[in-house]
Design a protein around this motif. Structure first.
Motif, PDB file in Angstrom:
ATOM      1  N   GLU A   1       3.490   9.030  -0.959  1.00 12.38           N
ATOM      2  CA  GLU A   1       4.326   8.071  -1.669  1.00 12.38           C
ATOM      3  C   GLU A   1       3.980   8.011  -3.154  1.00 12.38           C
ATOM      4  O   GLU A   1       4.867   7.936  -4.003  1.00 12.38           O
ATOM      5  CB  GLU A   1       4.204   6.694  -1.022  1.00 12.38           C
ATOM      6  CG  GLU A   1       4.825   6.673   0.371  1.00 12.38           C
ATOM      7  CD  GLU A   1       4.420   5.471   1.187  1.00 12.38           C
ATOM      8  OE1 GLU A   1       5.234   5.064   2.023  1.00 12.38           O
ATOM      9  OE2 GLU A   1       3.301   4.954   1.012  1.00 12.38           O
ATOM     10  N   TRP A   2       2.670   8.048  -3.486  1.00  8.11           N
ATOM     11  CA  TRP A   2       2.264   8.073  -4.899  1.00  8.11           C
ATOM     12  C   TRP A   2       2.816   9.313  -5.597  1.00  8.11           C
ATOM     13  O   TRP A   2       3.279   9.260  -6.739  1.00  8.11           O
ATOM     14  CB  TRP A   2       0.744   8.054  -5.032  1.00  8.11           C
ATOM     15  CG  TRP A   2       0.152   6.680  -4.951  1.00  8.11           C
ATOM     16  CD1 TRP A   2      -0.630   6.185  -3.949  1.00  8.11           C
ATOM     17  CD2 TRP A   2       0.299   5.616  -5.900  1.00  8.11           C
ATOM     18  NE1 TRP A   2      -0.973   4.883  -4.214  1.00  8.11           N
ATOM     19  CE2 TRP A   2      -0.424   4.514  -5.411  1.00  8.11           C
ATOM     20  CE3 TRP A   2       0.964   5.493  -7.102  1.00  8.11           C
ATOM     21  CZ2 TRP A   2      -0.492   3.297  -6.091  1.00  8.11           C
ATOM     22  CZ3 TRP A   2       0.890   4.280  -7.778  1.00  8.11           C
ATOM     23  CH2 TRP A   2       0.176   3.211  -7.278  1.00  8.11           C
ATOM     24  N   LYS A   3       2.776  10.460  -4.921  1.00  5.88           N
ATOM     25  CA  LYS A   3       3.304  11.696  -5.503  1.00  5.88           C
ATOM     26  C   LYS A   3       4.807  11.601  -5.728  1.00  5.88           C
ATOM     27  O   LYS A   3       5.316  12.068  -6.753  1.00  5.88           O
ATOM     28  CB  LYS A   3       2.961  12.886  -4.610  1.00  5.88           C
ATOM     29  CG  LYS A   3       1.505  13.262  -4.661  1.00  5.88           C
ATOM     30  CD  LYS A   3       1.198  14.438  -3.748  1.00  5.88           C
ATOM     31  CE  LYS A   3      -0.273  14.786  -3.799  1.00  5.88           C
ATOM     32  NZ  LYS A   3      -0.607  15.916  -2.920  1.00  5.88           N
ATOM     33  N   LEU A   4       5.522  10.986  -4.780  1.00  2.00           N
ATOM     34  CA  LEU A   4       6.974  10.827  -4.944  1.00  2.00           C
ATOM     35  C   LEU A   4       7.302   9.901  -6.115  1.00  2.00           C
ATOM     36  O   LEU A   4       8.228  10.169  -6.886  1.00  2.00           O
ATOM     37  CB  LEU A   4       7.594  10.287  -3.654  1.00  2.00           C
ATOM     38  CG  LEU A   4       7.628  11.253  -2.478  1.00  2.00           C
ATOM     39  CD1 LEU A   4       8.056  10.523  -1.204  1.00  2.00           C
ATOM     40  CD2 LEU A   4       8.556  12.418  -2.762  1.00  2.00           C
ATOM     41  N   VAL A   5       6.547   8.825  -6.256  1.00  2.00           N
ATOM     42  CA  VAL A   5       6.759   7.903  -7.379  1.00  2.00           C
ATOM     43  C   VAL A   5       6.478   8.635  -8.695  1.00  2.00           C
ATOM     44  O   VAL A   5       7.262   8.540  -9.649  1.00  2.00           O
ATOM     45  CB  VAL A   5       5.860   6.655  -7.243  1.00  2.00           C
ATOM     46  CG1 VAL A   5       5.869   5.837  -8.516  1.00  2.00           C
ATOM     47  CG2 VAL A   5       6.307   5.814  -6.064  1.00  2.00           C
ATOM     48  N   ARG A   6       5.369   9.367  -8.746  1.00  2.00           N
ATOM     49  CA  ARG A   6       5.011  10.110  -9.966  1.00  2.00           C
ATOM     50  C   ARG A   6       6.084  11.138 -10.312  1.00  2.00           C
ATOM     51  O   ARG A   6       6.523  11.235 -11.462  1.00  2.00           O
ATOM     52  CB  ARG A   6       3.662  10.797  -9.766  1.00  2.00           C
ATOM     53  CG  ARG A   6       3.185  11.566 -10.974  1.00  2.00           C
ATOM     54  CD  ARG A   6       1.807  12.188 -10.696  1.00  2.00           C
ATOM     55  NE  ARG A   6       1.319  12.882 -11.849  1.00  2.00           N
ATOM     56  CZ  ARG A   6       1.589  14.155 -12.132  1.00  2.00           C
ATOM     57  NH1 ARG A   6       2.360  14.861 -11.334  1.00  2.00           N
ATOM     58  NH2 ARG A   6       1.093  14.712 -13.212  1.00  2.00           N
ATOM     59  N   HIS A   7       6.531  11.887  -9.319  1.00  2.00           N
ATOM     60  CA  HIS A   7       7.566  12.900  -9.547  1.00  2.00           C
ATOM     61  C   HIS A   7       8.852  12.255 -10.065  1.00  2.00           C
ATOM     62  O   HIS A   7       9.468  12.750 -11.015  1.00  2.00           O
ATOM     63  CB  HIS A   7       7.836  13.670  -8.254  1.00  2.00           C
ATOM     64  CG  HIS A   7       8.983  14.616  -8.354  1.00  2.00           C
ATOM     65  ND1 HIS A   7       8.886  15.822  -9.024  1.00  2.00           N
ATOM     66  CD2 HIS A   7      10.251  14.531  -7.885  1.00  2.00           C
ATOM     67  CE1 HIS A   7      10.053  16.434  -8.973  1.00  2.00           C
ATOM     68  NE2 HIS A   7      10.901  15.676  -8.273  1.00  2.00           N
ATOM     69  N   SER A   8       9.240  11.150  -9.446  1.00  2.00           N
ATOM     70  CA  SER A   8      10.457  10.452  -9.856  1.00  2.00           C
ATOM     71  C   SER A   8      10.332   9.939 -11.291  1.00  2.00           C
ATOM     72  O   SER A   8      11.274  10.062 -12.093  1.00  2.00           O
ATOM     73  CB  SER A   8      10.735   9.300  -8.896  1.00  2.00           C
ATOM     74  OG  SER A   8      11.880   8.605  -9.280  1.00  2.00           O
TER      75      SER A   8
ATOM     76  N   GLY B   1       0.831  -1.192   0.000  1.00  2.00           N
ATOM     77  CA  GLY B   1       0.000   0.000   0.000  1.00  2.00           C
ATOM     78  C   GLY B   1       0.865   1.241   0.000  1.00  2.00           C
ATOM     79  O   GLY B   1       1.874   1.302   0.694  1.00  2.00           O
ATOM     80  N   LEU B   2       0.474   2.207  -0.798  1.00  2.00           N
ATOM     81  CA  LEU B   2       1.177   3.479  -0.849  1.00  2.00           C
ATOM     82  C   LEU B   2       0.210   4.573  -0.434  1.00  2.00           C
ATOM     83  O   LEU B   2      -0.931   4.609  -0.900  1.00  2.00           O
ATOM     84  CB  LEU B   2       1.698   3.765  -2.262  1.00  2.00           C
ATOM     85  CG  LEU B   2       2.687   2.750  -2.848  1.00  2.00           C
ATOM     86  CD1 LEU B   2       3.004   3.099  -4.292  1.00  2.00           C
ATOM     87  CD2 LEU B   2       3.957   2.698  -2.032  1.00  2.00           C
ATOM     88  N   ASN B   3       0.668   5.476   0.420  1.00  2.00           N
ATOM     89  CA  ASN B   3      -0.184   6.606   0.764  1.00  2.00           C
ATOM     90  C   ASN B   3      -0.031   7.686  -0.302  1.00  2.00           C
ATOM     91  O   ASN B   3       0.758   7.555  -1.249  1.00  2.00           O
ATOM     92  CB  ASN B   3       0.141   7.125   2.178  1.00  2.00           C
ATOM     93  CG  ASN B   3       1.546   7.677   2.285  1.00  2.00           C
ATOM     94  OD1 ASN B   3       2.089   8.249   1.335  1.00  2.00           O
ATOM     95  ND2 ASN B   3       2.154   7.510   3.455  1.00  2.00           N
ATOM     96  N   MET B   4      -0.790   8.766  -0.184  1.00  2.00           N
ATOM     97  CA  MET B   4      -0.812   9.809  -1.212  1.00  2.00           C
ATOM     98  C   MET B   4       0.566  10.442  -1.409  1.00  2.00           C
ATOM     99  O   MET B   4       0.981  10.689  -2.541  1.00  2.00           O
ATOM    100  CB  MET B   4      -1.838  10.879  -0.853  1.00  2.00           C
ATOM    101  CG  MET B   4      -2.074  11.884  -1.972  1.00  2.00           C
ATOM    102  SD  MET B   4      -2.564  11.150  -3.555  1.00  2.00           S
ATOM    103  CE  MET B   4      -4.155  10.491  -3.133  1.00  2.00           C
TER     104      MET B   4
END
Length: 67
Positions: free
Chosen positions: A52-59, A47-50
């Protein structure tokens, strides 16, 4: 797990995959040979919180822009 010189793949297979899917999505499954069926609660394995999702998207976007 399966690995080559340029990639790695991790997953569940067979009976373990079925158990993981039931827990991941909160499905129902037979719990004994008497055909008793239980509705499992949804329990995500990953599970990823919001944030973490933003960090993945940014990366990912940064990586794509750099290519």
């Amino acid at each position: 797990m399966k690995a080559t010189s340029d990639q790695i793949e991790v997953g569940f297979f067979g009976w373990v995959a079925r158990v993981a899917r039931v827990h991941q999505f909160g499905q129902h499954e037979r719990v004994d040979k008497k055909e008793v069926i239980y509705q499992y609660p949804r329990r995500p394995l990953l599970g990823l919180n919001m944030l973490e999702w933003k960090l993945v998207r940014h990366s990912l976007l940064h990586h794509l822009q750099s290519s």
